[in-house]
Design an enzyme around this catalytic site. Sequence first.
Site, PDB file in Angstrom:
ATOM      1  N   SER A 239     -31.211 -13.821 -64.481  1.00 31.49           N
ATOM      2  CA  SER A 239     -32.138 -13.616 -65.591  1.00 31.49           C
ATOM      3  C   SER A 239     -33.282 -14.611 -65.448  1.00 31.49           C
ATOM      4  CB  SER A 239     -31.420 -13.838 -66.917  1.00 31.49           C
ATOM      5  OG  SER A 239     -31.250 -15.230 -67.112  1.00 31.49           O
ATOM      6  N   LYS A 240     -34.197 -14.554 -66.393  1.00 32.32           N
ATOM      7  CA  LYS A 240     -35.376 -15.423 -66.311  1.00 32.32           C
ATOM      8  C   LYS A 240     -35.016 -16.904 -66.259  1.00 32.32           C
ATOM      9  CE  LYS A 240     -38.973 -12.513 -68.165  1.00 32.32           C
ATOM     10  NZ  LYS A 240     -39.428 -11.956 -69.424  1.00 32.32           N
ATOM     11  N   ARG A 241     -33.844 -17.248 -66.795  1.00 37.99           N
ATOM     12  CA  ARG A 241     -33.424 -18.649 -66.742  1.00 37.99           C
ATOM     13  C   ARG A 241     -33.356 -19.159 -65.301  1.00 37.99           C
ATOM     14  NH1 ARG A 241     -28.213 -19.354 -67.827  1.00 37.99           N
ATOM     15  NH2 ARG A 241     -27.871 -17.116 -67.778  1.00 37.99           N
ATOM     16  N   HIS A 242     -33.124 -18.246 -64.367  1.00 37.55           N
ATOM     17  CA  HIS A 242     -32.972 -18.651 -62.972  1.00 37.55           C
ATOM     18  C   HIS A 242     -34.291 -18.635 -62.207  1.00 37.55           C
ATOM     19  CE1 HIS A 242     -29.009 -16.822 -64.121  1.00 37.55           C
ATOM     20  NE2 HIS A 242     -28.646 -18.025 -63.739  1.00 37.55           N
ATOM     21  N   GLY A 243     -35.392 -18.351 -62.892  1.00 41.68           N
ATOM     22  CA  GLY A 243     -36.682 -18.246 -62.212  1.00 41.68           C
ATOM     23  C   GLY A 243     -37.196 -16.830 -62.361  1.00 41.68           C
TER      24      GLY A 243
END
Length: 468
Positions: A239-243
Site C-alpha cells: 500500500s502507499k505506506r510502502h512507497g
Amino acid sequence: MSDLRVRFAPSPTGYLHIGGARTALFNYLLAKNQGGKFVLRIEDTDLARSTQESVDAILDAMEWLGLSCDEGPFYQTERFDLYKLKIQQLLDEGKAYRCYCSAEELDAKREKAKQAGEKPKYDGTCRNRIDQPDAPYVIRFKLPEGREETTFVDQVKGSITFRHEELDDLIIQRTDGSPTYNFVVVIDDAEMGINLIVRGDDHINNTPRQILLYEALGYEVPNFAHVPMILGSDKKRLSKRHGATSVMVYKEMGYLPEALVNYLVRLGWSFGDEEVFSMADLIEKFSLKNVGRSAGVFNPEKLLWLNSHYIKTGDPQRLAELLTPFLQEKGIDVTTGPDLISVVKGLQERSATLLEMASGAEFYYAAQVSYDEKGAKKFLKTEQEGLFTLLLEKLGGCDDFTEKGLETIFAEVIEQTELKFGKVAQPLRFALTGGAPSPGIYDVLEVLGKDVALQRINQALAAIAAKA
Ligand code: GLU
C-alpha cells in the site's frame, strides 16, 4: 497461433496499481508467448466510483509499459442490455429471484447470526415468495441445490475446493438496477471467449460463485490461475505506506518502463537465477509453470538497481528523448547548449533514474555556473588565479577539444606548473560545474565545448577578482 484468450479487467477507480500492472503483464506475456489474444476490458459498472480520468490513467500506464491489447478496450457500461437479457434468462429459468428484504431486515439477521457465532449469510427468505410487492428489490442468484461443494484446479495453486455451506444467494442486480461484478465478469469473460483467467488471488473466493454462474448460464467454465499478492517489506499487502504504488508515479520519478516490467515480472515468477529480462526474453520464457505460490515482497532497492542497469546500458538517443521532459521541467531548453546525447553518455554510468540524470545535466545548460559554497572557498581564491589564467590561455589555443587533445594540454600545464593532475583538474572541474557531481574532466570539457569552457573559467577569474 493458439486459441488462448486472456484478459485484463481493471476497475477504473484510481490509477494503475503496481499489482494490477503485474496482472496485466502476466496476461500480456502469456498471450504473446502462445500467439493468443490479450483483451482489455474496463469494469466500470460501479458508476459512483468509476471515472473517465481513471480510465485514461490506466490506458496511459499500460501504453507506457508497452502492454498493448489485441482487442478492446471494452466498457461494461456499454453492455448493460446484454446483462439485462441474462438476468431475465436466470429469472425465467427459476435460477434467480427478486429479494425484497430491506437493509434493516438484513442487518438484523446478520446481527443475530453473529451473536449465535455463525457466519452471516442470506437465509433465502425471498426464494419462494410468489407475491411481488411494490417495493425496491435486488436480484439474487439461487445457490444450486443438491451439491455440497465446487472444486476447480487452479493453474498456480492447484486443486481448490469450496464448501457450499460457505456461500449464499449472491446479489446479481442492485436495487438501482445495476448488475454486480461477479455476475457481469462471468458474462463478459464467457461472451469474449476468455478461456484462461489470470488475476490476483484476492479474487479466489469469488471463483466458486463465478463457476456456478457459468454453469447456470450454460457457458463453458474457463481455466483459472490466481497469482499471489504483492506485499510490502513488513509482509502486509502493498500500500502507499510502502512507497509509491502507482505505475505512473514511477514514470514521474524517472524510472524506465523496461525496468519496471523487469521488476514486476520477477515479483512472482522466476527463471533459474536470471534477473535481467528484456520484453522479448520474457515473451519467450514466461509461463505459469514458474509462477510461485507465495507472495512477492516489493523491494524498491532492487527496482532502483534494475533501473540503473537499464540506464547504463540504454541507447543514449532514446534516453535523451526520455530525459527531455525532465529537463524542461527544470526550465532547461535543450536546443541551446551542448548536445544532449553527449551529455547523456557522460551521465549514464552515474544516474540511477532519469530524475537524477536531469539534475546531473543541469550544470551543462546553465547560463552562469552557480557555485557550491564549500567549493567556492576552496577553489575560488587568489592562489588559483595563475592556474586559471594559464588554463584559459592553453585551452584557448587548443584546436582539438577531444580527450586526446585535452590530454596534451593537461600535460603541458602540469609540466609548467609542476602541479599534480588532481591539483589542476579539481579547480578546473569546479569552475566548469560549480561543484555538481560530474563525469571526468575531459568528458565535461569536450561536451561543454571550448567557448563555454573558456567563458566559465573567466567567470571563475571574475569571482576571484570580486573577492579580492
Ligand atoms: N475488475 C476487477 C478488479 O479490478 C477484476 C476482477 C477479475 O479480474 O476478475 O479487481
